[in-house]
Design a protein around this motif. Structure first.
Motif, mmCIF file in Angstrom:
data_model
loop_
_atom_site.group_PDB
_atom_site.id
_atom_site.type_symbol
_atom_site.label_atom_id
_atom_site.label_comp_id
_atom_site.label_asym_id
_atom_site.label_seq_id
_atom_site.Cartn_x
_atom_site.Cartn_y
_atom_site.Cartn_z
ATOM 1 N N LYS A 132 0.645 -1.094 0.100
ATOM 2 C CA LYS A 132 -0.037 0.093 -0.151
ATOM 3 C C LYS A 132 0.812 1.233 -0.006
ATOM 4 O O LYS A 132 2.021 1.206 0.776
ATOM 5 C CB LYS A 132 -0.873 0.096 1.090
ATOM 6 C CG LYS A 132 -2.051 -1.064 1.234
ATOM 7 C CD LYS A 132 -2.952 -1.027 2.468
ATOM 8 C CE LYS A 132 -4.133 -1.846 2.326
ATOM 9 N NZ LYS A 132 -5.124 -1.830 3.243
ATOM 10 N N PHE A 147 -8.488 2.213 1.912
ATOM 11 C CA PHE A 147 -6.781 2.017 2.046
ATOM 12 C C PHE A 147 -6.736 1.478 3.526
ATOM 13 O O PHE A 147 -5.945 0.454 3.523
ATOM 14 C CB PHE A 147 -6.251 3.410 2.027
ATOM 15 C CG PHE A 147 -4.905 3.312 1.810
ATOM 16 C CD1 PHE A 147 -4.134 2.765 0.741
ATOM 17 C CD2 PHE A 147 -4.138 3.497 2.952
ATOM 18 C CE1 PHE A 147 -2.613 2.955 0.729
ATOM 19 C CE2 PHE A 147 -2.740 3.319 3.179
ATOM 20 C CZ PHE A 147 -2.069 3.252 1.810
ATOM 21 N N TYR A 155 -2.901 2.512 -4.228
ATOM 22 C CA TYR A 155 -2.165 3.640 -3.576
ATOM 23 C C TYR A 155 -3.515 4.522 -3.117
ATOM 24 O O TYR A 155 -4.622 4.230 -3.929
ATOM 25 C CB TYR A 155 -1.371 4.367 -4.477
ATOM 26 C CG TYR A 155 -2.062 5.261 -5.642
ATOM 27 C CD1 TYR A 155 -2.352 6.576 -5.461
ATOM 28 C CD2 TYR A 155 -1.948 4.645 -6.840
ATOM 29 C CE1 TYR A 155 -2.894 7.121 -6.308
ATOM 30 C CE2 TYR A 155 -2.647 5.406 -7.856
ATOM 31 C CZ TYR A 155 -3.115 6.764 -7.495
ATOM 32 O OH TYR A 155 -3.701 7.502 -8.622
#
Length: 405
Positions: free
Chosen positions: A182, A212, A222
């Protein structure tokens, strides 16, 4: 109106900067667009565009630019090279009272120089009208991915500085093979958008901040954060962007969920020294601090990111940060360290593209206001010094000039 003679400066600052404020083709176009302007180019052996590129476009080459009225550079002009009574455009790095340029501003005032700082050129909405930000973001994100690959020996891609231009750099994307990591990008301006160009080009999926921190992904992802996503009001009030910029002391960091989730941080947000830091060294010591690579494009030394202890260089772009000792360590020296990429002149790695975009904005947004009517006081607002004095908007720098702070 009287003729104006413009000189394109040879960059004199060390380390050498290969960028130019105006490319050969753009210099040639000035003659046709602005008949009262004459452009000459100071000879240089350090530019990404060679002297012959300028002469082939009909631009006079010279060693001596003292006959010019206005001089355009990129980085700070060395004090010994300043010519009295001229108008200069360059990034002065003085408006935040940077100690290392105190003597430069003193010399500007002593030599009766009119200093116009690119960083201060804004429209009536206070938005910058000229910048290298996009390419800082592009190179910074690419370097961050390069750093991760190097740290874990996952793939090998060329450095951005080894690529001829952006198109050449983009051929490296297909070599990037990332695990299920990530990546968090801070910022919403030119720099962040440049960083996102690279991540999108590599094929990394963009997810929302909420996804996320709450979801598992079977692929690299991302997220991009704005100020509201990682700052909160100390009194529990709803986030207000205007208040955040006018009174940043009233806010505190709310980045914890992201440093507990991210493997790579790409820092691309402007930081006000009065605003909260992103996280502290004490937080970096916690077992829940997951970030292992930080690409600090902003490169604010001892600023919002405690591991940014010093700038790196294009030649040596990374170092390790040992949070247990609060000090810099050799790059990739210990798995417990965080690897930092903090090059402070990132656009120099793609100087051709960066110069072309910058010059395009200069010709469209700045030059008409310089040689004609200064609509909306664009030039006036960006003039730090004139007639041996600081302009009223920059009077706050007087104590800095006087050495009182």
């Amino acid at each position: 109106m009287p003729k104006i003679k413009i000189g394109i400066l040879k960059e004199g600052k060390v380390p050498v900067d290969h960028r130019v404020p105006i490319t050969p083709a753009q210099a040639n176009s000035i003659a046709s667009s602005f008949p009262d302007v004459n452009v000459v180019c100071q000879k240089s052996n350090v530019r990404c565009f060679e002297d012959e590129n300028y002469s082939s476009h009909g631009i006079e080459l010279t060693d001596d630019v003292s006959s010019c009225d206005v001089l355009f550079g990129v980085k700070e002009v060395p004090i010994a090279q300043l010519i009295p009574d001229k108008t200069y455009f360059f990034f002065s790095h003085t408006i935040k009272k940077q100690e290392y340029n105190r003597e430069l501003l003193r010399a500007v005032l002593k030599n009766n120089i009119r200093l116009i700082d690119y960083e201060c050129l804004t429209n009536i909405n206070s938005q910058r009208i000229i910048a290298f930000g996009r390419y800082a973001g592009i190179v910074g994100a690419y370097n961050g991915i390069w750093t991760y690959g190097k740290r874990y020996n996952l793939f090998h891609i060329r450095r951005a500085s080894e690529c001829f231009d952006l198109e050449d750099l983009q051929t490296e994307y297909k070599k990037v093979k990332l695990p299920k990591i990530k990546i968090v990008v801070t910022g919403g301006g030119r720099v962040a958008k440049g960083a996102m160009e690279v991540l999108n080009g590599i094929g990394i999926r963009n997810v929302s901040p909420a996804e996320f921190i709450s979801k598992y992904f079977d692929e690299p992802v991302y997220t991009q954060l704005n100020n509201r996503d990682y700052n909160k009001h100390r009194d529990g009030k709803l986030f207000n962007r205007g208040e955040f910029f006018s009174n940043p002391e009233a806010f505190e960091s709310d980045f914890k969920d992201f440093y507990q989730s991210a493997d790579i941080l790409i820092a691309a947000a402007f930081w006000n020294p009065n605003a909260p830091v992103l996280f502290t060294r004490e937080e970096m010591l916690g077992r829940d601090f997951k970030i292992k690579v930080i690409a600090d494009i902003t490169c604010d030394i001892e600023g919002s990111i405690p591991s940014t202890k010093r700038p790196a260089t294009i030649e040596d772009p990374i170092y390790d940060f040992d949070p247990t000792q609060d000090k810099v360590a050799p790059p990739l020296s210990d798995e417990g360290n965080i690897t930092v990429m903090a090059v402070d002149n990132l656009p120099c790695e793609l100087p051709r593209n960066a110069s072309e975009d910058f010059g395009k904005e200069l010709l469209a947004n700045v030059l008409p206001n310089l040689v004609g009517e200064d609509k909306d006081d664009i030039i006036k607002r960006a003039t730090i010094a004139e007639n041996g004095q600081l302009r009223p908007e920059y009077a706050y720098l007087q104590d800095y000039v006087d050495g009182k702070e």
